[in-house]
Design a protein around this motif. Structure first.
Motif: not given
Length: 378
Positions: A43-47, A67-71, A106-109, A120-123
């Motif tokens: 699932k994709n979140f944002g921005p 504006q960040f978008s996180v999968g 900017v990384s998953a961590r 969940p896992q950041v892809v």
């Protein structure tokens, strides 16, 4: 022969049963894995996903409106309960010490989740870098400098100016703050003022790229404005009036006057408006002894009756402080309804400050005067 046939049949039946059991176990196992796999989704979140930066204490950061978008990939139930505001991109830049523009990866961590979920896992994360400008800042406490324009009215003057608090803390680039020793407030206009003033200060100018660390609405000024005072002497004699008994006179019989106070009241004052006086209250005479009971104790004592001041060699009279009362004409009181308040601002000083109270001399009898006149005529 029949025994061999039966044994072969039993063996084949056991094999079929074993195969059936194995097939059932494999089906259950595969079915569970398929159900588990069915709960994993992306699932994709944002921005926008919120951004928070942790900056060095001695640096001010400036970055664009990213504006960040996180999968994410994880259990469908968890992803369905999340929304973009539950996520946070946190960039820890506290180790950066150099001024200027920096590119921060900017990384998953850097993606933070609520503490009560299985993360969940950041892809994916877009964008995966930001550009930040760092500016070194210092904090400095500076004295506030008063700034007054205009002059009070007529005979009024500024007695004091107080700024509270008297110092203000700024944060800004060292090159702008280090040379400063004080800050000037915006000018306060006292032109024509006749009373003290209070208010909230405003700053004239702030150094470039500097900010106030406190609340400026808590900074106030107080300007105390007073009317100038004047001293005036009246050398003409002011007869002293004895109040309380017509049998006594004051010695000396008159005094001179000095007044001091606001210029406007001193100039308004007229000497005919004041009467110096001393007040005589009759001293006590001895009272008869009260009756006593059988035990010899007092049943009660009568109040002492007043006695008069004496003027003998042993007691040359009473010395009393000279006071005054106002004797303004009624038309003057009507003309100035606040006359008593105005006169109360004057300081009255008599010279001398006190006088003796002595008995008047008794006039000679009329018969003696007639005899004397007859003798003088003869």
């Amino acid at each position: 022969m029949d025994k061999n046939r039966d044994s072969s049949f039993a063996s084949r039946s056991m094999q079929k049963l074993t195969a059936l059991v194995l097939a059932l176990v494999m089906w259950i196992s595969m079915s569970g894995r398929q159900d588990e796999a069915a709960t994993i989704t992306a699932k994709n979140f944002g921005p926008p996903v919120p951004l928070r930066t942790l900056s060095p204490d001695n640096m001010r950061t400036s970055l664009g409106n990213y504006q960040f978008s996180v999968g994410l990939r994880g259990k469908q139930k968890v992803l369905n309960e999340l929304n973009p505001q539950d996520l946070l991109v946190e960039l820890d830049m506290q180790g950066i010490a150099a001024e200027g523009k920096h590119t921060i990866a900017v990384s998953a961590r850097d993606v933070k989740f609520p503490p009560n979920i299985d993360p969940p896992q950041v892809v994916s994360i877009v964008p995966n870098f930001v550009e930040v400008t760092f500016t070194e800042v210092v904090s400095k406490e500076l004295r506030l400098l008063e700034n007054i324009k205009g002059t009070p009215a007529g005979d009024y003057y500024i007695e004091s100016v107080e700024l509270s608090p008297s110092h203000l803390t700024l944060e800004g680039p060292p090159k702008h703050l280090n040379p400063l020793q004080f800050l000037t407030i915006k000018a306060i206009d006292v032109e024509g003022a006749t009373k003290s003033m209070k208010g909230t200060i405003a700053l004239d100018l702030l150094p470039k790229d500097s900010v106030i660390t406190g609340d400026l609405s808590n900074y106030t000024y107080t300007i105390v404005i007073r009317e100038r005072t004047e001293v005036k002497n009246f050398d003409q004699p002011f007869p002293i009036q004895v109040v309380g008994s017509p049998d006594y006179v004051a010695d000396p019989g008159s005094v001179t006057l000095q007044i001091s106070g606001p210029v406007s009241v001193v100039n308004w004052f007229e000497p005919s408006w004041i009467q110096p006086e001393v007040t005589v209250s009759r001293p006590a005479q001895s009272a008869p002894d009260p009756p006593q009971n059988e035990q010899g104790s007092d049943n009660g004592a009568a109040e002492p009756t007043p006695t008069e001041p004496s003027d003998t060699a042993e007691d040359p009279g009473l010395t009393l402080q000279i006071t005054h009362r106002w004797v303004l004409p009624e038309e003057k009181k009507t003309e100035s309804p606040n006359w008593l308040n105005r006169l109360s601002r004057l300081k009255i000083e008599w010279q001398p400050e006190d006088a003796r109270v002595i008995l008047k001399e008794a006039p000679p009898p009329e018969s003696s005067q007639v005899v004397d006149e007859t003798q003088n005529g003869g």
